[in-house]
Write an enzyme that holds these catalytic residues in place. Structure first.
Site, mmCIF file in Angstrom:
data_model
loop_
_atom_site.group_PDB
_atom_site.id
_atom_site.type_symbol
_atom_site.label_atom_id
_atom_site.label_comp_id
_atom_site.label_asym_id
_atom_site.label_seq_id
_atom_site.Cartn_x
_atom_site.Cartn_y
_atom_site.Cartn_z
ATOM 1 N N HIS A 177 58.218 -90.161 20.617
ATOM 2 C CA HIS A 177 59.276 -90.539 19.683
ATOM 3 C C HIS A 177 60.471 -89.637 19.929
ATOM 4 C CE1 HIS A 177 61.097 -92.109 15.970
ATOM 5 N NE2 HIS A 177 61.563 -90.870 15.821
ATOM 6 N N CYS A 178 61.608 -90.234 20.218
ATOM 7 C CA CYS A 178 62.815 -89.474 20.541
ATOM 8 C C CYS A 178 63.767 -89.527 19.345
ATOM 9 C CB CYS A 178 63.490 -90.052 21.782
ATOM 10 S SG CYS A 178 64.979 -89.148 22.276
ATOM 11 N N PRO A 179 64.021 -88.401 18.689
ATOM 12 C CA PRO A 179 64.929 -88.431 17.531
ATOM 13 C C PRO A 179 66.375 -88.705 17.913
ATOM 14 C CG PRO A 179 64.302 -86.172 18.056
ATOM 15 C CD PRO A 179 63.462 -87.060 18.929
ATOM 16 N N ASN A 183 64.287 -93.798 17.781
ATOM 17 C CA ASN A 183 63.324 -94.838 18.094
ATOM 18 C C ASN A 183 62.231 -94.249 18.969
ATOM 19 O OD1 ASN A 183 62.121 -97.320 18.207
ATOM 20 N ND2 ASN A 183 63.678 -98.291 19.489
#
Length: 342
Positions: A177-179, A183
């Protein structure tokens, strides 16, 4: 019945434990209570003591991601707009052809970076395939092999599917999960994420080069530039370092005469170069995992195990959708542990 040393008898009782498989709905009789077991018919794995992850900070995590997305979008717009304002007049003053070429490159990189960013940020990361479960006639033998049940989404979860606490959903082939994009990176947008990294790395490197190129033309000339140039051919390594040091100090001394345009270019260079280094490391890590046929999460789960899989350029070709005929001309590196097994 066994007789003990004191003359009493000890009876061993094998208690059977009955439960229901969530995958096919069959009643299973286990020799004893097992917190985790696998159905012999459908292959589904049941965890009777699931650990429910706390979701109290779900709203805070989503707000954090939105802030990161806004910050990244503002930074990209600043690099584009600031670079245009600071570099374009200088580049066009040098040569019309140089200015046109620079304009075409900037517009192309800006469109590719922003479009891939929008795709990876707002495209579904990967929705798991809906599969029938819970009824024995409809679930065949091995149909749910190694599937688990997600108690958050209340649906089956394949071996390479993970539940994201921030997104609140299961993601197929989840990498992480990439902040900064707000997404997850999964089967649905992994290619877009790699394309965004490639475009961002090229854009930041080009921005850094153009900032240096423009600064060279707008900085005041050095007073002793001819003396520095004449000393270079006859200098050893120590004197070369001394000359370079004097040149740097001379530019720093002249920095007080730099205009606002020059200060913006200096900041753009530092910011672009720093981001280029970080994104290059992330891109190399992502391509390494794809080369190994893994995701970041599967890499973490496979640490310490002997099954490391096959490292092949075919994994990269398959990921990007290239023809597999090219694979025969590319090297393949197999697991050394398997090769040296006796």
């Amino acid at each position: 019945m066994e007789e003990s040393s004191q003359g009493s008898f000890v009876t061993t009782i094998n208690e059977e434990y009955e439960t229901i498989c969530w995958g096919c709905g069959l009643n299973l009789v286990l020799p004893s209570y097992a917190p985790v077991f696998k159905c012999g018919w459908c292959g589904a794995i049941t965890n009777q003591n699931p650990v429910r992850v706390e979701t109290r900070n779900f709203g805070l995590r989503r707000f954090r991601d939105r802030c990161f997305v806004v910050i990244l979008a503002v930074f990209m717009l600043f690099v584009i707009c600031g670079g245009i304002w600071a570099a374009f007049p200088v580049v066009f003053s040098i040569s019309l052809a140089c200015g046109i070429f620079h304009s075409v490159v900037v517009v192309s990189l800006a469109i590719s970076t922003l479009s891939t960013f929008i795709l990876v940020a707002f495209k579904c990361a990967g929705k798991p395939i809906d599969i029938l479960y819970g009824t024995h006639p409809g679930v065949g033998s091995g149909a749910l092999n190694n599937y688990t049940f997600c108690h958050h989404c209340s649906k089956p979860k394949s071996p390479r599917t993970h539940h994201c606490r921030t997104c609140g959903m299961c993601v197929l082939d989840m990498d992480h999960h990439c902040p900064f994009i707000g997404n997850c990176v999964g089967a649905g947008n992994h290619k877009n994420f790699i394309a965004f990294l490639i475009s961002a790395v090229i854009s930041t490197i080009y921005a850094s080069v153009m900032c240096v190129y423009t600064l060279i033309h707008i900085l005041p000339p050095l007073e002793n530039q001819a003396a520095y140039a004449s000393d270079m051919p006859h200098a050893n390594s120590v004197s070369v370092l001394r000359v370079v040091k004097n040149i740097i100090l001379a530019y720093i001394a002249n920095a007080i005469f730099v205009s606002v345009r020059g200060l913006v270019l200096v900041y753009l260079f530092v910011a672009s170069f720093s981001v280029a280094i970080g994104l290059s490391v992330l891109l190399w890590q992502q391509l390494s995992y794809i080369y190994e046929g893994k995701t970041y999460l599967s890499h973490l789960s496979s640490q310490g195990s002997e099954e490391d899989g096959e490292k092949s350029c075919g994994n990269l070709l398959k990921f990007f959708g290239c023809p597999l005929l090219i694979e025969r001309y590319l090297p393949t590196v197999r697991n050394l542990r398997k090769r040296h097994k006796t």
